[in-house]
Design a protein around this motif. Structure first.
Motif, PDB file in Angstrom:
ATOM      1  N   HIS A 182      30.181 -57.592  10.729  1.00  0.00           N
ATOM      2  CA  HIS A 182      29.257 -57.389   9.608  1.00  0.00           C
ATOM      3  C   HIS A 182      28.317 -58.587   9.449  1.00  0.00           C
ATOM      4  O   HIS A 182      27.160 -58.428   9.102  1.00  0.00           O
ATOM      5  N   THR A 183      28.811 -59.789   9.739  1.00  0.00           N
ATOM      6  CA  THR A 183      27.960 -60.976   9.595  1.00  0.00           C
ATOM      7  C   THR A 183      26.840 -60.974  10.638  1.00  0.00           C
ATOM      8  O   THR A 183      25.706 -61.346  10.338  1.00  0.00           O
ATOM      9  N   GLU A 184      27.174 -60.542  11.857  1.00  0.00           N
ATOM     10  CA  GLU A 184      26.128 -60.440  12.885  1.00  0.00           C
ATOM     11  C   GLU A 184      25.092 -59.388  12.510  1.00  0.00           C
ATOM     12  O   GLU A 184      23.905 -59.559  12.745  1.00  0.00           O
ATOM     13  N   LYS A 185      25.557 -58.290  11.931  1.00  0.00           N
ATOM     14  CA  LYS A 185      24.627 -57.229  11.490  1.00  0.00           C
ATOM     15  C   LYS A 185      23.688 -57.762  10.407  1.00  0.00           C
ATOM     16  O   LYS A 185      22.496 -57.478  10.417  1.00  0.00           O
ATOM     17  N   ILE A 186      24.243 -58.497   9.458  1.00  0.00           N
ATOM     18  CA  ILE A 186      23.422 -59.059   8.378  1.00  0.00           C
ATOM     19  C   ILE A 186      22.388 -60.020   8.980  1.00  0.00           C
ATOM     20  O   ILE A 186      21.211 -59.973   8.645  1.00  0.00           O
ATOM     21  N   CYS A 187      22.847 -60.869   9.896  1.00  0.00           N
ATOM     22  CA  CYS A 187      21.944 -61.846  10.522  1.00  0.00           C
ATOM     23  C   CYS A 187      20.844 -61.152  11.318  1.00  0.00           C
ATOM     24  O   CYS A 187      19.692 -61.604  11.288  1.00  0.00           O
ATOM     25  N   ALA A 188      21.177 -60.075  12.017  1.00  0.00           N
ATOM     26  CA  ALA A 188      20.176 -59.376  12.829  1.00  0.00           C
ATOM     27  C   ALA A 188      19.059 -58.851  11.924  1.00  0.00           C
ATOM     28  O   ALA A 188      17.876 -58.991  12.223  1.00  0.00           O
ATOM     29  N   PRO A 201      25.510 -66.886  12.668  1.00  0.00           N
ATOM     30  CA  PRO A 201      26.493 -66.117  11.894  1.00  0.00           C
ATOM     31  C   PRO A 201      27.895 -66.722  11.997  1.00  0.00           C
ATOM     32  O   PRO A 201      28.265 -67.226  13.055  1.00  0.00           O
ATOM     33  N   VAL A 202      28.640 -66.685  10.903  1.00  0.00           N
ATOM     34  CA  VAL A 202      30.059 -67.069  10.971  1.00  0.00           C
ATOM     35  C   VAL A 202      30.758 -65.973  11.774  1.00  0.00           C
ATOM     36  O   VAL A 202      30.677 -64.793  11.426  1.00  0.00           O
ATOM     37  N   PRO A 203      31.389 -66.346  12.903  1.00  0.00           N
ATOM     38  CA  PRO A 203      31.900 -65.320  13.824  1.00  0.00           C
ATOM     39  C   PRO A 203      33.254 -64.732  13.426  1.00  0.00           C
ATOM     40  O   PRO A 203      34.006 -65.324  12.652  1.00  0.00           O
ATOM     41  N   MET A 204      33.526 -63.573  14.004  1.00  0.00           N
ATOM     42  CA  MET A 204      34.857 -62.952  13.898  1.00  0.00           C
ATOM     43  C   MET A 204      35.585 -63.217  15.208  1.00  0.00           C
ATOM     44  O   MET A 204      34.943 -63.431  16.236  1.00  0.00           O
ATOM     45  N   TYR A 205      36.891 -63.126  15.184  1.00  0.00           N
ATOM     46  CA  TYR A 205      37.662 -63.246  16.418  1.00  0.00           C
ATOM     47  C   TYR A 205      37.313 -62.046  17.305  1.00  0.00           C
ATOM     48  O   TYR A 205      37.243 -60.910  16.813  1.00  0.00           O
ATOM     49  N   SER A 206      37.083 -62.307  18.616  1.00  0.00           N
ATOM     50  CA  SER A 206      36.528 -61.269  19.500  1.00  0.00           C
ATOM     51  C   SER A 206      37.319 -59.958  19.507  1.00  0.00           C
ATOM     52  O   SER A 206      36.728 -58.878  19.460  1.00  0.00           O
ATOM     53  N   SER A 207      38.652 -60.043  19.534  1.00  0.00           N
ATOM     54  CA  SER A 207      39.390 -58.769  19.611  1.00  0.00           C
ATOM     55  C   SER A 207      39.351 -58.026  18.268  1.00  0.00           C
ATOM     56  O   SER A 207      39.413 -56.797  18.229  1.00  0.00           O
ATOM     57  N   ASP A 208      39.197 -58.774  17.170  1.00  0.00           N
ATOM     58  CA  ASP A 208      39.044 -58.112  15.865  1.00  0.00           C
ATOM     59  C   ASP A 208      37.702 -57.384  15.819  1.00  0.00           C
ATOM     60  O   ASP A 208      37.600 -56.287  15.287  1.00  0.00           O
ATOM     61  N   LYS A 209      36.681 -58.023  16.415  1.00  0.00           N
ATOM     62  CA  LYS A 209      35.355 -57.412  16.433  1.00  0.00           C
ATOM     63  C   LYS A 209      35.375 -56.155  17.303  1.00  0.00           C
ATOM     64  O   LYS A 209      34.815 -55.121  16.925  1.00  0.00           O
ATOM     65  N   ARG A 210      36.040 -56.251  18.452  1.00  0.00           N
ATOM     66  CA  ARG A 210      36.135 -55.073  19.340  1.00  0.00           C
ATOM     67  C   ARG A 210      36.807 -53.921  18.631  1.00  0.00           C
ATOM     68  O   ARG A 210      36.379 -52.782  18.680  1.00  0.00           O
ATOM     69  N   LYS A 211      37.901 -54.233  17.924  1.00  0.00           N
ATOM     70  CA  LYS A 211      38.669 -53.207  17.233  1.00  0.00           C
ATOM     71  C   LYS A 211      37.812 -52.519  16.164  1.00  0.00           C
ATOM     72  O   LYS A 211      37.846 -51.305  15.995  1.00  0.00           O
TER      73      LYS A 211
END
Ligand SMILES: [Zn+2]
Length: 224
Positions: free
Chosen positions: A119-125, A104-114
């Protein structure tokens, strides 16, 4: 009943499955309502990109943008499922032998936490549940980048330079990788991910996105 069908059945009890376009309640194993399904313009294209191919489910238009933005802003399972399901269709149509791993194309970790999720990880899962291809989160976003939508192509590339890092090269060695994202506008993000993946000694890199902006002057573009 497969594990995936069981999951959808249970989810449907708590969050009735809805059409990702018009929000009407639909069957638990459906992905879009009949009317929207007939109108939705699937393109299922594959074009040359970097050293591989870029597969795409549809153009970024009025209908697909509702799905993309809805999934990005709220954790909308029906929209995420529709993207995963149509990506599965696109991928299985294209390959005789499926890729080895989904990245998956990642998001910046603190943006993901917030936000609470990527959404990309969810799609990939979900895409992994549908295709059996494992997900390897081998790329990290190591710094926040400016909003891409206001930038020209060259500035987008500069903005992204060095913003990703390879966190698990070993898992990718010798593998055929499929990088997955929701939207691609100029392809700048995917190119930067490609550059990040190269030292992993992977065998091949392809890309798959749900929607692709075709018109350069499209006002709706929100991603690179
Ligand atoms: Zn509908």
């Amino acid at each position: 009943m497969t594990k995936y069908e069981l999951k959808r059945t249970l989810l449907d009890v708590f969050f009735p499955n809805r059409c990702p376009v018009c929000n009407k309640v639909i069957g638990r194993m459906d992905y879009i309502c009949k009317e929207c399904g007939e109108e939705f313009e699937y393109s299922y294209t594959a074009q040359k990109f970097c050293t591989g191919r870029l597969l795409c489910v549809c153009r970024y238009d009025d209908k697909s943008s509702r799905i993309v933005l809805g999934a990005k802003r709220n954790r909308d399972g029906s929209k995420l499922s529709f993207m995963a399901y149509t990506l599965m269709k696109c991928i299985t149509q294209h390959y005789d032998t499926l890729p080895d791993v989904l990245v998956p194309v990642p998001m910046y970790s603190s943006d993901k936490r917030k936000k609470g999720y990527s959404h990309t990880e969810k799609i990939c899962a979900e895409l992994s549940e549908l295709t059996g291809i494992p997900v390897v989160k081998a790329v990290e976003k190591i710094r926040r980048t400016k909003e891409q939508k206001s930038l020209k192509r060259k500035d987008r590339l500069d903005n992204l330079k060095g913003s990703f890092a390879l966190s698990d090269a070993k898992a990718l060695s010798g593998k055929h990788i499929l990088v997955v994202d929701d939207v691609s506008t100029t392809g700048a993000t995917l190119e930067e991910v490609f550059r990040t993946l190269l030292p992993s000694e992977c065998d091949a890199v392809d890309f798959a996105v749900f929607a692709r902006t075709v018109n350069k002057n499209d006002k709706n573009k929100e991603n690179a």
